[in-house]
Design an enzyme around this catalytic site. Structure first.
Site, short mmCIF file in Angstrom:
data_model
loop_
_atom_site.label_atom_id
_atom_site.label_comp_id
_atom_site.label_asym_id
_atom_site.label_seq_id
_atom_site.Cartn_x
_atom_site.Cartn_y
_atom_site.Cartn_z
CD GLU A 113 29.32 30.73 29.29
OE1 GLU A 113 28.07 30.58 28.43
OE2 GLU A 113 29.66 30.01 29.70
CD GLU A 115 23.95 28.12 33.15
OE1 GLU A 115 24.30 27.14 33.68
OE2 GLU A 115 24.88 28.39 32.64
C1 LIG Z 1 34.15 29.37 37.18
C2 LIG Z 1 32.67 29.76 37.44
O1 LIG Z 1 32.29 30.29 38.08
N1 LIG Z 1 31.90 29.20 35.98
C3 LIG Z 1 30.70 29.56 35.76
C4 LIG Z 1 30.53 30.90 35.17
O2 LIG Z 1 29.73 30.93 34.22
C5 LIG Z 1 29.31 29.97 33.64
C6 LIG Z 1 28.02 30.47 33.08
O3 LIG Z 1 28.16 30.26 31.67
C7 LIG Z 1 28.87 28.76 34.41
O4 LIG Z 1 28.27 27.73 33.79
C8 LIG Z 1 30.20 28.37 34.98
O5 LIG Z 1 29.94 27.61 36.20
#
Ligand SMILES: CC(=O)N[C@H]1CO[C@H](CO)[C@@H](O)[C@@H]1O
Ligand SMILES: *[C@@H]1O[C@H](CO)[C@@H](O)[C@H](O)[C@H]1NC(C)=O
Length: 319
Positions: free
Chosen positions: A140, A135
């Site tokens: 973020e 990932e």
């Molecule tokens: C709520 C959701 O979809 N969360 C995701 C959004 O993005 C982050 C990446 O940083 C994921 O880890 C989450 O699962």
């Protein structure tokens, strides 16, 4: 070797070394093109947020997504007071239909979600193969707390050196999701306008990622940055990352086999509230946000009027 052939040979050598970092447009996503390039994911939030991800028909009919010729907006509901025992705040999560391994992606954004309780993300992963497929979190953060954090999450056996040629600051060095509560190996950006209200007040800017088998790098250029490369600004066509300067964050393959730890990735854009990161009581409180995170999200719809992404374009390039 005859001299004509020799000079052609020399020329082709010179050209191919320059071509090492040149990529060509694979997807140029603008306006309504977002509906062609992305699927809507009306799924339960894996991070336990106070969110209800809606499907495409609902997003369009309630204007949670909106496109014009040159813009795509993705936002949360900002008018509904929620029943604390019911579903979370309506929002949108989209994932690209195409998946990419080595590539460049450029996100030209005019606005990103802001507000207490918000947890927006622009990232790349392979949802079916997580975490072994890796990932990359490009943009973020939570609760308006900048600066931006760029993070990799992987299966065991991927670490990064402390000293790297980048402008950001290294956080954890082990990318393994099983270490440090899945903090990943993060880099905190040095640029004040890289996240939240400061990003928005400045008209946003460009995030770009380059993934090769030797490194993953992320650059950020604020809207008014005189150093934004012309090929980034132009969008489409081709880009040459050799001219992009020192990245904001970089993760070399020195002690992380990128090819082994990263599968082909989809681009994902999501906007959740509270949950495993934004909603942790000490983190929420340290952001100077009122009440508790879930209560704030339930009872203050107007506070989410600026909880939206506005994309001018997303451009993906391959070599
Ligand atoms: C709520 C959701 O979809 N969360 C995701 C959004 O993005 C982050 C990446 O940083 C994921 O880890 C989450 O699962
Ligand atoms: C939908 O959102 C766009 C962008 O914010 C706005 O210009 C438009 O007026 C909205 N449409 C409706 C029907 O509210």
């Amino acid at each position: 070797m005859p001299s004509a052939i020799r000079s052609t040979f020399a020329l082709s050598l010179a050209v191919s070394s320059v071509l090492g970092a040149t990529y060509h447009s694979a997807e140029h996503i603008v306006g309504a093109g977002f509906y062609d390039s992305f699927n809507f994911e009306a799924i339960p939030d894996p991070t336990h947020g106070r969110v209800n991800y809606v499907d495409e028909a609902t997003a369009r009919s309630t204007n949670l997504t909106f496109s014009s010729d040159d813009t795509f907006i993705l936002r949360a509901d900002h008018t509904t007071v929620l029943n604390p025992a019911g579903a979370g705040r309506n929002s949108v999560r989209i994932a690209s239909k195409k998946a990419y391994s080595t590539h460049v992606s450029v996100f030209d954004m005019a606005h990103m979600p802001q507000g207490c309780g918000t947890w927006p993300a622009v990232w790349e992963t392979n949802e079916a193969l997580w975490p072994t497929g890796g990932e990359t979190d490009i943009l973020e953060g939570v609760n308006d707390q900048g600066t931006n954090q760029v993070t990799l999450h992987t299966s065991p056996g991927c670490t990064v050196p402390a000293a790297r040629d980048m402008t950001g600051t290294a956080l954890n060095l082990d990318c393994d999701t099983a270490v440090a509560g899945n903090a990943g190996c993060g880099v905190k950006l040095s640029q004040a306008t890289s996240y939240g209200p400061a990003f928005n007040a400045n008209g946003g800017g460009w995030y770009a990622t380059e993934r090769t088998n030797s490194f993953i790098s992320v650059w950020f250029w604020p809207r008014n940055d005189p150093a934004v490369p012309a090929d980034v600004k132009a969008g489409g066509g081709s880009v040459d990352t050799d001219n992009w300067g020192t990245p904001s964050a970089t993760f070399p393959s020195t002690t992380c086999d990128i090819e082994e730890h990263f599968a082909a990735h989809n681009i994902i854009i999501n906007l959740t509230f509270c949950g495993d990161w934004a909603g942790q009581a000490p983190i929420y409180a340290s952001s100077g946000c009122p009440s508790t995170c879930n209560d704030f999200v339930n009872t203050n719809p107007a506070a989410f009027a600026n909880a939206f992404f506005e994309f001018n374009a997303i451009n993906v390039y391959t070599s």
